[in-house]
Design a protein around this motif. Sequence first.
Motif, PDB file in Angstrom:
ATOM      1  N   VAL A   1       0.857  -1.191   0.000  1.00 37.18           N
ATOM      2  CA  VAL A   1       0.000   0.000   0.000  1.00 37.18           C
ATOM      3  C   VAL A   1       0.892   1.241   0.000  1.00 37.18           C
ATOM      4  CG1 VAL A   1      -1.773   1.299   1.238  1.00 37.18           C
ATOM      5  CG2 VAL A   1      -1.843  -1.209   1.204  1.00 37.18           C
ATOM      6  N   PHE A   2       0.813   2.008  -1.066  1.00 38.54           N
ATOM      7  CA  PHE A   2       1.573   3.247  -1.197  1.00 38.54           C
ATOM      8  C   PHE A   2       0.622   4.385  -0.826  1.00 38.54           C
ATOM      9  CE2 PHE A   2       2.929  -0.054  -4.045  1.00 38.54           C
ATOM     10  CZ  PHE A   2       4.308  -0.091  -3.882  1.00 38.54           C
ATOM     11  N   ASP A   3       0.710   4.807   0.433  1.00 34.76           N
ATOM     12  CA  ASP A   3      -0.346   5.618   1.025  1.00 34.76           C
ATOM     13  C   ASP A   3      -0.275   7.106   0.675  1.00 34.76           C
ATOM     14  OD1 ASP A   3       2.003   5.085   2.826  1.00 34.76           O
ATOM     15  OD2 ASP A   3       1.139   6.782   3.892  1.00 34.76           O
ATOM     16  N   LYS A   4       0.884   7.600   0.222  1.00 31.59           N
ATOM     17  CA  LYS A   4       1.027   9.019  -0.094  1.00 31.59           C
ATOM     18  C   LYS A   4       0.893   9.212  -1.608  1.00 31.59           C
ATOM     19  CE  LYS A   4       1.976  13.394   0.583  1.00 31.59           C
ATOM     20  NZ  LYS A   4       1.021  14.292   1.268  1.00 31.59           N
ATOM     21  N   THR A   5      -0.233   9.785  -2.016  1.00 32.96           N
ATOM     22  CA  THR A   5      -0.480  10.010  -3.433  1.00 32.96           C
ATOM     23  C   THR A   5       0.023  11.394  -3.837  1.00 32.96           C
ATOM     24  OG1 THR A   5      -2.460   8.626  -3.311  1.00 32.96           O
ATOM     25  CG2 THR A   5      -2.233  10.038  -5.242  1.00 32.96           C
ATOM     26  N   ILE A   6       0.904  11.422  -4.825  1.00 35.10           N
ATOM     27  CA  ILE A   6       1.431  12.687  -5.345  1.00 35.10           C
ATOM     28  C   ILE A   6       0.680  13.094  -6.610  1.00 35.10           C
ATOM     29  CG2 ILE A   6       3.479  13.884  -6.190  1.00 35.10           C
ATOM     30  CD1 ILE A   6       3.527  13.148  -3.208  1.00 35.10           C
ATOM     31  N   THR A   7       0.480  12.146  -7.495  1.00 31.29           N
ATOM     32  CA  THR A   7      -0.224  12.394  -8.751  1.00 31.29           C
ATOM     33  C   THR A   7      -1.297  11.330  -8.934  1.00 31.29           C
ATOM     34  OG1 THR A   7       1.776  13.318  -9.751  1.00 31.29           O
ATOM     35  CG2 THR A   7       0.022  12.644 -11.255  1.00 31.29           C
ATOM     36  N   ASN A   8      -2.488  11.765  -9.336  1.00 32.81           N
ATOM     37  CA  ASN A   8      -3.577  10.813  -9.585  1.00 32.81           C
ATOM     38  C   ASN A   8      -4.504  11.376 -10.664  1.00 32.81           C
ATOM     39  OD1 ASN A   8      -5.048   8.474  -9.332  1.00 32.81           O
ATOM     40  ND2 ASN A   8      -6.132   9.106  -7.488  1.00 32.81           N
ATOM     41  N   SER A   9      -3.929  11.659 -11.810  1.00 32.26           N
ATOM     42  CA  SER A   9      -4.697  12.191 -12.934  1.00 32.26           C
ATOM     43  C   SER A   9      -5.529  11.072 -13.558  1.00 32.26           C
ATOM     44  CB  SER A   9      -3.752  12.777 -13.982  1.00 32.26           C
ATOM     45  OG  SER A   9      -4.469  13.285 -15.080  1.00 32.26           O
ATOM     46  N   GLY A  10      -6.829  11.245 -13.559  1.00 31.89           N
ATOM     47  CA  GLY A  10      -7.734  10.189 -14.003  1.00 31.89           C
ATOM     48  C   GLY A  10      -8.384   9.449 -12.855  1.00 31.89           C
ATOM     49  N   TYR A  11      -7.868   9.675 -11.615  1.00 26.77           N
ATOM     50  CA  TYR A  11      -8.465   9.136 -10.383  1.00 26.77           C
ATOM     51  C   TYR A  11      -8.563   7.613 -10.392  1.00 26.77           C
ATOM     52  CZ  TYR A  11      -9.736  14.041 -10.217  1.00 26.77           C
ATOM     53  OH  TYR A  11      -9.684  15.405 -10.248  1.00 26.77           O
ATOM     54  N   GLY A  12      -7.547   6.944 -10.921  1.00 29.33           N
ATOM     55  CA  GLY A  12      -7.566   5.483 -10.950  1.00 29.33           C
ATOM     56  C   GLY A  12      -6.887   4.841  -9.758  1.00 29.33           C
ATOM     57  N   TYR A  13      -5.967   5.564  -9.092  1.00 30.72           N
ATOM     58  CA  TYR A  13      -5.235   4.961  -7.984  1.00 30.72           C
ATOM     59  C   TYR A  13      -5.964   5.183  -6.666  1.00 30.72           C
ATOM     60  CZ  TYR A  13      -1.652   3.778  -4.633  1.00 30.72           C
ATOM     61  OH  TYR A  13      -0.980   3.203  -3.581  1.00 30.72           O
ATOM     62  N   HIS A  14      -5.955   4.123  -5.810  1.00 32.80           N
ATOM     63  CA  HIS A  14      -6.634   4.171  -4.508  1.00 32.80           C
ATOM     64  C   HIS A  14      -5.587   3.902  -3.418  1.00 32.80           C
ATOM     65  CE1 HIS A  14     -10.624   4.131  -6.457  1.00 32.80           C
ATOM     66  NE2 HIS A  14      -9.997   3.389  -7.356  1.00 32.80           N
ATOM     67  N   ASN A  15      -5.220   4.953  -2.691  1.00 33.00           N
ATOM     68  CA  ASN A  15      -4.129   4.828  -1.731  1.00 33.00           C
ATOM     69  C   ASN A  15      -4.505   4.050  -0.476  1.00 33.00           C
ATOM     70  OD1 ASN A  15      -5.819   6.725  -0.612  1.00 33.00           O
ATOM     71  ND2 ASN A  15      -4.192   8.127   0.005  1.00 33.00           N
ATOM     72  N   ALA A  16      -5.770   3.797  -0.254  1.00 27.87           N
ATOM     73  CA  ALA A  16      -6.167   3.002   0.916  1.00 27.87           C
ATOM     74  C   ALA A  16      -5.880   1.516   0.696  1.00 27.87           C
ATOM     75  CB  ALA A  16      -7.647   3.204   1.221  1.00 27.87           C
ATOM     76  N   SER A  17      -5.924   1.069  -0.557  1.00 27.14           N
ATOM     77  CA  SER A  17      -5.712  -0.342  -0.862  1.00 27.14           C
ATOM     78  C   SER A  17      -4.428  -0.596  -1.638  1.00 27.14           C
ATOM     79  CB  SER A  17      -6.897  -0.887  -1.675  1.00 27.14           C
ATOM     80  OG  SER A  17      -7.008  -0.202  -2.910  1.00 27.14           O
ATOM     81  N   GLY A  18      -3.839   0.458  -2.239  1.00 31.68           N
ATOM     82  CA  GLY A  18      -2.650   0.278  -3.056  1.00 31.68           C
ATOM     83  C   GLY A  18      -2.947  -0.212  -4.458  1.00 31.68           C
ATOM     84  N   ILE A  19      -4.210  -0.155  -4.853  1.00 28.63           N
ATOM     85  CA  ILE A  19      -4.635  -0.728  -6.133  1.00 28.63           C
ATOM     86  C   ILE A  19      -4.987   0.384  -7.119  1.00 28.63           C
ATOM     87  CG2 ILE A  19      -6.408  -2.139  -7.269  1.00 28.63           C
ATOM     88  CD1 ILE A  19      -6.597  -3.757  -4.697  1.00 28.63           C
ATOM     89  N   PHE A  20      -4.508   0.224  -8.352  1.00 24.26           N
ATOM     90  CA  PHE A  20      -4.876   1.102  -9.457  1.00 24.26           C
ATOM     91  C   PHE A  20      -5.935   0.393 -10.286  1.00 24.26           C
ATOM     92  CE2 PHE A  20      -4.262   2.297 -13.965  1.00 24.26           C
ATOM     93  CZ  PHE A  20      -4.555   3.648 -13.884  1.00 24.26           C
ATOM     94  N   ILE A  21      -7.105   1.031 -10.438  1.00 25.00           N
ATOM     95  CA  ILE A  21      -8.194   0.480 -11.236  1.00 25.00           C
ATOM     96  C   ILE A  21      -8.239   1.259 -12.551  1.00 25.00           C
ATOM     97  CG2 ILE A  21     -10.660   0.004 -11.357  1.00 25.00           C
ATOM     98  CD1 ILE A  21     -10.718  -0.148  -8.343  1.00 25.00           C
ATOM     99  N   VAL A  22      -8.044   0.547 -13.644  1.00 23.39           N
ATOM    100  CA  VAL A  22      -7.888   1.174 -14.960  1.00 23.39           C
ATOM    101  C   VAL A  22      -9.146   1.952 -15.335  1.00 23.39           C
ATOM    102  CG1 VAL A  22      -7.516   0.725 -17.412  1.00 23.39           C
ATOM    103  CG2 VAL A  22      -6.295  -0.626 -15.692  1.00 23.39           C
ATOM    104  N   PRO A  23      -9.040   3.278 -15.525  1.00 22.46           N
ATOM    105  CA  PRO A  23     -10.219   4.086 -15.866  1.00 22.46           C
ATOM    106  C   PRO A  23     -10.519   4.130 -17.364  1.00 22.46           C
ATOM    107  CG  PRO A  23      -8.359   5.521 -15.453  1.00 22.46           C
ATOM    108  CD  PRO A  23      -7.869   4.117 -15.233  1.00 22.46           C
ATOM    109  N   LYS A  24      -9.565   3.639 -18.203  1.00 23.81           N
ATOM    110  CA  LYS A  24      -9.760   3.681 -19.650  1.00 23.81           C
ATOM    111  C   LYS A  24      -8.875   2.631 -20.302  1.00 23.81           C
ATOM    112  CE  LYS A  24      -9.774   6.942 -23.548  1.00 23.81           C
ATOM    113  NZ  LYS A  24     -11.229   6.963 -23.751  1.00 23.81           N
TER     114      LYS A  24
END
Length: 256
Positions: free
Chosen positions: A147-170
């Motif tokens: 779990v990478f809890d510190k989000t610096i960039t999240n353009s497209g809002y696909g990354y979830h820092n609570a779980s460490g999972i990126f869900i593909v938005p496109k």
Amino acid sequence: MMEGFKIAMDAQISHKEILERKINDLSQTVQNLRKGIHSLQRENLQQNSMITKLQANEALCQKLMDGFNSNTSFTMKMFDQTFSDSPLHAPAAKQSKAVLSKRTANDIRKETLLNPVPTVSSSEEPIAFYAYMTQRLSSPSAFHTLVFDKTITNSGYGYHNASGIFIVPKTGLYVFTWTIQLNKNAYHSTELVVSNAIQGAAFLSVSQLEGSVSGTAIVHANLGDDAFVRTKSTYNAGDIYSSAIGRTFFAGWRLS
């Protein structure tokens, strides 16, 4: 008296077993709830992505119709100017205007619905994320999702820092990269998982000094796919570090 003591001990053991079973049941319930929450998050993201696409398509369709209507109006004016002075061409002008009016009313809607409408434009927000751990992870076990809890960039809002999972938005071609930082007397093997398939791995072993290892993969991913980094089933010992000296991070972006 001994028999009574034995009965009391048996009762305590039975009560303990009941409590342990209840604890196990509660643990299973918590796991099921977590799975349900994750599933709902995926469904919500997919729905939001579809709404965004539909809104973009609607706006683009409106622009196409406005542009076509504007061109049609201009063309009709040109017909009027060309044929107004010639009585011989008046029927042709009327017929041409009728055809254009009919096309504006019917054909443009049919073409807009049947032809594919692009949703990507030069002004569309890019998809990219970058996050890192803010603290040490003590002796993670096998198949532990990082779990990478510190989000610096999240353009497209696909990354979830609570779980460490990126869900593909496109849907598209994606680059994923990660770095693991270790300290003395530790070794770890980590892997990139995309849509339940292992797409990359990296291993590092350190003894006296700290060190880091990175992995990178280029993967085609579909809308709603999961992407995350986890420890492998074996070759894991010691802590994973992350500090201002060296970050343990996870990043990715959409190429096309």
